[in-house]
Design a protein around this motif. Structure first.
Motif, PDB file in Angstrom:
ATOM      1  N   ALA A 153       0.847  -1.179   0.000  1.00 15.06           N
ATOM      2  CA  ALA A 153       0.000   0.000   0.000  1.00 15.06           C
ATOM      3  C   ALA A 153       0.888   1.237   0.000  1.00 15.06           C
ATOM      4  O   ALA A 153       1.934   1.259   0.639  1.00 15.06           O
ATOM      5  N   PHE A 154       0.496   2.239  -0.765  1.00 18.08           N
ATOM      6  CA  PHE A 154       1.191   3.521  -0.957  1.00 18.08           C
ATOM      7  C   PHE A 154       2.286   3.464  -2.027  1.00 18.08           C
ATOM      8  O   PHE A 154       2.955   4.449  -2.263  1.00 18.08           O
ATOM      9  N   LEU A 155       2.432   2.322  -2.671  1.00 17.74           N
ATOM     10  CA  LEU A 155       3.293   2.254  -3.858  1.00 17.74           C
ATOM     11  C   LEU A 155       2.530   1.657  -5.033  1.00 17.74           C
ATOM     12  O   LEU A 155       3.134   1.215  -6.005  1.00 17.74           O
ATOM     13  N   MET A 156       1.201   1.622  -4.931  1.00 16.89           N
ATOM     14  CA  MET A 156       0.347   1.085  -5.986  1.00 16.89           C
ATOM     15  C   MET A 156      -0.751   2.106  -6.225  1.00 16.89           C
ATOM     16  O   MET A 156      -1.824   2.046  -5.608  1.00 16.89           O
ATOM     17  N   ASP A 157      -0.494   3.086  -7.087  1.00 19.95           N
ATOM     18  CA  ASP A 157      -1.374   4.250  -7.199  1.00 19.95           C
ATOM     19  C   ASP A 157      -2.839   3.892  -7.440  1.00 19.95           C
ATOM     20  O   ASP A 157      -3.744   4.453  -6.806  1.00 19.95           O
ATOM     21  N   LYS A 158      -3.081   2.976  -8.357  1.00 25.43           N
ATOM     22  CA  LYS A 158      -4.470   2.626  -8.683  1.00 25.43           C
ATOM     23  C   LYS A 158      -5.146   1.928  -7.510  1.00 25.43           C
ATOM     24  O   LYS A 158      -6.297   2.237  -7.162  1.00 25.43           O
ATOM     25  N   LEU A 159      -4.459   0.988  -6.884  1.00 24.03           N
ATOM     26  CA  LEU A 159      -5.031   0.277  -5.744  1.00 24.03           C
ATOM     27  C   LEU A 159      -5.202   1.186  -4.533  1.00 24.03           C
ATOM     28  O   LEU A 159      -6.043   0.923  -3.670  1.00 24.03           O
TER      29      LEU A 159
ATOM     30  N   ALA B 256       2.457  -2.604   3.917  1.00 24.06           N
ATOM     31  CA  ALA B 256       2.478  -1.237   3.394  1.00 24.06           C
ATOM     32  C   ALA B 256       3.920  -0.782   3.275  1.00 24.06           C
ATOM     33  O   ALA B 256       4.852  -1.517   3.595  1.00 24.06           O
ATOM     34  N   VAL B 257       4.108   0.448   2.812  1.00 22.64           N
ATOM     35  CA  VAL B 257       5.432   1.020   2.735  1.00 22.64           C
ATOM     36  C   VAL B 257       5.445   2.283   3.580  1.00 22.64           C
ATOM     37  O   VAL B 257       4.422   2.954   3.750  1.00 22.64           O
TER      38      VAL B 257
ATOM     39  N   PHE C  13      -7.559  -1.174  -2.811  1.00 21.70           N
ATOM     40  CA  PHE C  13      -6.876  -2.240  -2.068  1.00 21.70           C
ATOM     41  C   PHE C  13      -7.880  -2.998  -1.208  1.00 21.70           C
ATOM     42  O   PHE C  13      -7.873  -4.241  -1.153  1.00 21.70           O
ATOM     43  N   ALA C  14      -8.749  -2.251  -0.523  1.00 19.65           N
ATOM     44  CA  ALA C  14      -9.766  -2.885   0.311  1.00 19.65           C
ATOM     45  C   ALA C  14     -10.694  -3.750  -0.537  1.00 19.65           C
ATOM     46  O   ALA C  14     -11.081  -4.858  -0.130  1.00 19.65           O
ATOM     47  N   LYS C  15     -11.067  -3.263  -1.716  1.00 13.31           N
ATOM     48  CA  LYS C  15     -11.939  -4.038  -2.610  1.00 13.31           C
ATOM     49  C   LYS C  15     -11.279  -5.358  -2.996  1.00 13.31           C
ATOM     50  O   LYS C  15     -11.926  -6.421  -2.986  1.00 13.31           O
ATOM     51  N   LEU C  16      -9.990  -5.311  -3.349  1.00 12.99           N
ATOM     52  CA  LEU C  16      -9.278  -6.527  -3.718  1.00 12.99           C
ATOM     53  C   LEU C  16      -9.282  -7.526  -2.570  1.00 12.99           C
ATOM     54  O   LEU C  16      -9.590  -8.714  -2.766  1.00 12.99           O
ATOM     55  N   LEU C  17      -8.954  -7.062  -1.374  1.00 14.24           N
ATOM     56  CA  LEU C  17      -8.895  -7.973  -0.230  1.00 14.24           C
ATOM     57  C   LEU C  17     -10.278  -8.503   0.130  1.00 14.24           C
ATOM     58  O   LEU C  17     -10.419  -9.653   0.556  1.00 14.24           O
ATOM     59  N   ARG C  18     -11.322  -7.688  -0.031  1.00 17.76           N
ATOM     60  CA  ARG C  18     -12.674  -8.173   0.211  1.00 17.76           C
ATOM     61  C   ARG C  18     -13.027  -9.311  -0.732  1.00 17.76           C
ATOM     62  O   ARG C  18     -13.546 -10.360  -0.315  1.00 17.76           O
TER      63      ARG C  18
ATOM     64  N   PRO D  81      -9.496   1.377   5.693  1.00 16.76           N
ATOM     65  CA  PRO D  81     -10.578   0.626   5.043  1.00 16.76           C
ATOM     66  C   PRO D  81     -10.227  -0.815   4.704  1.00 16.76           C
ATOM     67  O   PRO D  81     -11.119  -1.681   4.661  1.00 16.76           O
ATOM     68  N   ALA D  82      -8.948  -1.098   4.472  1.00 20.62           N
ATOM     69  CA  ALA D  82      -8.557  -2.458   4.092  1.00 20.62           C
ATOM     70  C   ALA D  82      -8.444  -3.393   5.291  1.00 20.62           C
ATOM     71  O   ALA D  82      -8.498  -4.619   5.128  1.00 20.62           O
TER      72      ALA D  82
END
Length: 343
Positions: free
Chosen positions: A146-152, A181-182, A163-168, A195-196
């Motif tokens: 997290a924080f190095l994946m702009d779209k996610l 995360a970074v 990111f939260a959507k993917l993990l859900r 949220p994730a």
């Protein structure tokens, strides 16, 4: 090695980069010059680091990599590193016309500290739809950074962030989820990460990342570790919805809190300075050790002990992955060092 209790293996998704490691005698002041004594290229990022470490820990593990590379030589290099360790890279996609993520690492040989300059490349556009969730065949799905994946990292009306959507979506398939995360100085750190958390079975992050979420400083004014704030931060992660175990690692120790409120602390090894060749990827090595322990069903104390062995092995080499060894060798390594005494 303990007999593997699960059978579907571990998937690692997210950030894929190539590290260009530069050794310098000291970090320069602004406008000043510092000579680079040596330079080398290696894989980096959450996916290559963590998954190659896992492959070295246990070559029999089923491992699947998920991410996005550019159509360039660095992308081919990242794929070859993972494939050569027996990792399935079929789910790593290529973004035409884009470059592979690259990080320039400045390693200060006098202080052993690292500074990073990162070009996200294809990582910036990797999104939920790039993961075929319906075809996932794993017991644990670990994602980062997290924080190095702009779209996610973008906001999402339904789930808070992509990111939260993917993990859900992954957790709805009954797969254990894990998030890393970074470290980044940004005012929306907590807003983007919280949220994730409710879709995570586990979180594995360092003290700076976790405490940026809780707002509690991990260190006192004298520089000593504030263990009480670490404990409160872990409790906050559980309150935010982490379902099973929240884990924090730092230079001095590893910490865990379970959903039932059990708090575990394992001090790091007191490692001689001449043993340390670098610290790039030490956090990913710790994460790999945790994931392996979780996958094998280790007791909580042993998870942190084993993870500290993996992190210690990482320090023996200048790049992110060469220092890792088999599970048996890591456990033997743990018998060669004393652990720190924390006040």
């Amino acid at each position: 090695m303990s007999e593997t209790k699960n059978s579907r293996g571990i998937a690692i998704a997210g950030n894929i980069i190539v590290d260009i490691l530069n050794n310098i005698s000291e970090y320069p002041k602004p406008s000043m010059l510092a000579p680079i004594h040596s330079s080398s290229k290696a894989v980096g990022g959450c996916v290559p680091n963590t998954i190659i470490d896992l492959a070295k820990i246990d070559p029999s593990l089923k491992l699947n990599a998920y991410g996005l590379i550019g159509d360039d030589e660095n992308g081919k290099l990242a794929l070859s590193y993972m494939a050569n360790e027996g990792v399935n890279v079929d789910n790593v996609k290529t973004a035409e016309g884009m470059g592979t993520g690259t990080t320039y690492v400045m390693f200060d040989m006098s202080t052993k500290e690292r500074t990073f300059f990162c070009a996200l490349g294809a990582n910036a556009v990797y999104d939920v739809d790039d993961v075929d969730v319906d075809s996932l065949d794993c017991d644990i799905f670990h994602a980062g950074y997290a924080f190095l994946m702009d779209k996610l990292d973008e906001a999402d009306e339904e789930d808070g962030t992509r990111f939260a959507k993917l993990l859900r979506k992954v957790s709805e398939r009954g797969i254990k989820t894990s998030l890393d995360a970074v470290s980044a100085e940004r005012p929306d750190y907590a807003e983007k990460l919280i949220p994730a958390l409710k879709y995570c079975s586990y979180t594995i992050m360092n003290e700076s990342e976790c405490c940026a979420v809780s707002g509690l400083p991990p260190y006192r004014e004298d520089g000593s570790l504030n263990i009480e704030n670490i404990k409160k931060t872990l409790a906050f992660f559980i309150q935010c919805g982490v379902k099973e175990k929240a884990i924090i690692h730092c230079r001095d120790a590893g910490f865990m809190m379970t959903a039932e409120g059990e708090f575990i602390m394992v001090p790091s090894f007191d490692i001689p300075k001449d043993y340390i060749k670098g610290s790039v990827g030490a956090g990913d090595a710790f994460a790999a050790g945790c994931l392996y322990g979780l996958y094998q069903g280790y007791e909580n104390q042993k998870i942190l002990e084993f993870a500290s062995c993996a992190s210690a092995a990482n320090l023996s080499q200048p790049d992110a992955v060469s220092g890792l060894r088999t599970a048996e060798e890591l456990e033997a390594l743990g018998n060669t060092f004393e652990r720190k005494v924390l006040l």
